[in-house]
Enzyme design. Structure first.
Site: not given
Length: 556
Positions: A219, A225, A280-281, A366, A397, A517
């Protein structure tokens, strides 16, 4: 923004939900029925499996294997009303700034509103803007998919790499994997998010830069990153293609920062924007979903949006007793705060949904991993259970042993589809038989008496007994279509919101990620400047940095 009053001044003081009489009534109710086994509940209500169900937007929810009664559900609805859930739902859909710490709306529902619907933010209808972006996305995707868009050397695009992190990665990669059946098989799609160089190196190792398109999702176009990986991609592309002009033909941006996008070399005609009321999510159905649209095409993408919208309409209009997201959220409150369950296992019996639990981890944790209320008061109850899971039958399993016979209560959400996308003999019947069997086994278990009746040696009876009484939901749909995926994601989005309203927390901010951060920026400066005489951290961090400095170069 600086002229706005602080969040605490904009929030009415509200009692902690745990102090409300409705919460205390639930505690008293738990004291009466908390020890009641699901075997008893089904014996008392033989038709329970047909009564404790709800259906909407193509999804069928069976919550009969939850440890609840009609009284439990009634008390949970009373708590929801006391906490203002109906009003908060309306406030969200009206575009009010319910993200109080950032003074923003949380209006992801506008991303999937049909043309002609009016949704106002600060008095402005945002739906036309949403559809203008969708139309631009569709036109771009049609050009790439048809071969009309070519790279710098004239070759058509055959590889698409999405570069983002958090919601700019988890949503697109989950949606791509979930809808891979509908994707163009002559196009390669990969996703890079980790700042670890291995992630990028492996993504491009076997690709031709002349045939590769990068979708950079940030954005602000400053996310550390994402921009680190974007510059690695730029360097890789230019090493192969040689000319700066190549960037404009091999990179597009999903961003709102025009200046930084231009500085990178991306033509602003190839920049797709979104809005500060999109978290964002919650953004996979915005321009962040450009790589998804490239994979499945605009028509399927719009079908996914229709599934989202169908669940939005249901959530907004259905009474709480038949409202799927409200039910899912209130049952999560009951399991977490009254039964004491610290986690939720999400178990899709559909291989295409293999990334769905990872997507839900960000969406849920979050959003609701908060320790203070909207007005800043410290909570005295659990919020934000841990979400995790893997597809069935693989998990059976692996970790199901813990769910069946472990010491912690782990509620489960089983997700299945009645029609397979890839019919192969009777394999889908076997898959779904396992889904149904696991829910049954968790609910009813196997008593010591039943084990002894099988002539089991006495010493093994405790080991082969199952307590049962482990709650679960089962969510069924006809088939995993784009519409079904949209409805499923919206179901969980709104369930998260319901839980946040009950806990009186802000489900739409994420301040908890900021401290790490900031400290990382400080540490990287010290790491890359080894002559820094003083390190200003704690003794452990200082020692780790010094050791890393010594060993970062081979042979030192």
């Amino acid at each position: 923004m600086s002229a706005e009053p602080p969040p605490s001044a904009r929030c009415e003081k509200a009692p902690l939900p745990s102090a409300r009489p409705q919460w205390q009534a639930l505690q008293q109710h738990f004291g009466r029925i908390g020890g009641k086994h699901l075997r008893e509940l089904f014996a008392d209500e033989p038709a329970r499996g047909e009564q404790y169900v709800a259906e909407a937007a193509g999804l069928y929810l069976d919550y009969s294997k939850q440890r609840v009664t009609d009284e439990t559900l009634s008390l949970l609805r009373q708590l929801a009303v006391a906490c203002g859930l109906p009003a908060r739902i309306e406030a969200m859909f009206r575009g009010e700034r319910i993200n109080v710490t950032e003074h923003r709306a949380a209006l992801q529902a506008a991303l999937r509103a049909p043309t002609g619907e009016r949704i106002l933010v600060d008095g402005k209808d945002v739906v036309p803007e949403v559809h203008a972006v969708l139309d631009r996305m569709a036109a771009f995707c049609d050009r790439v998919r048809s071969g009309a868009w070519t790279g710098h050397s004239g070759k058509r695009i055959r590889n698409v790499i999405n570069i983002g992190i958090g919601g700019s990665d988890l949503g697109p990669v989950m949606a791509f994997e979930a809808l891979r059946h509908y994707s163009r098989r002559d196009l390669v799609f990969r996703f890079v998010s980790n700042v670890d160089g291995t992630d990028f190196a492996e993504a491009v190792r076997d690709l031709d830069a002349a045939e590769t398109l990068f979708v950079i999702c940030s954005k602000t176009f400053t996310t550390q990153e994402t921009l680190t990986n974007a510059h690695a991609a730029r360097d890789w592309c230019l090493r192969a293609l040689g000319e700066e002009q190549a960037v404009a033909k091999h990179f597009v941006a999903v961003s709102t920062n025009t200046a930084e996008v231009k500085k990178f070399g991306i033509a602003t005609d190839n920049m797709f924007g979104f809005w500060d009321w999109v978290g964002g999510r919650y953004s996979m159905d915005s321009a962040i979903g450009l790589s998804t649209m490239l994979a499945i095409g605009p028509e399927h993408f719009r079908a996914m949006l229709a599934g989202f919208h169908a669940m939005d309409e249901h959530f907004r209009g259905a009474p709480l007793e038949r409202n799927l997201p409200a039910l899912l959220g209130l049952l999560a409150i009951w399991n977490s705060n009254f039964l004491g369950a610290p986690t939720v296992a999400v178990l899709p019996y559909e291989q295409y949904l293999k990334r769905f639990p990872a997507y839900l981890q960000q969406l849920t944790m979050e959003s609701n991993g908060k320790h203070v209320t909207l007005d800043g008061a410290r909570v005295d109850y659990s919020t934000g259970p841990i979400y995790w899971g893997e597809p069935g039958t693989n998990g059976q399993h692996s970790f199901y042993q813990l769910i069946h016979q472990g010491t912690q209560l782990i509620p489960c959400d089983f997700i299945g589809f009645c029609q397979p996308l890839n019919p192969l003999g009777e394999q889908h019947d076997l898959l779904m038989a396992n889904l149904f069997a696991q829910g049954e086994a968790l609910a009813f278990g196997k008593t010591a008496g039943e084990v002894r009746a099988e002539d089991t040696p006495a010493a093994l009876v405790p080991h082969r007994s199952f307590e049962g009484n482990r709650p679960s939901n089962t969510i069924l749909a006809e088939q995993l279509t784009p519409h079904a995926l949209g409805a499923l994601v919206a179901l969980y989005e709104h369930s998260v919101f319901v839980q946040g309203v009950i806990w009186n927390i802000d489900s739409f901010d994420q301040w908890g990620v900021e401290l790490g951060k900031a400290l990382a920026k400080r540490a990287v400066a010290e790491i890359t400047s080894p002559d820094t005489p003083e390190l200003g951290h704690d003794s452990s961090t200082n020692a780790l940095i010094r050791r890393y400095r010594r060993l970062r170069q081979p042979g030192t």
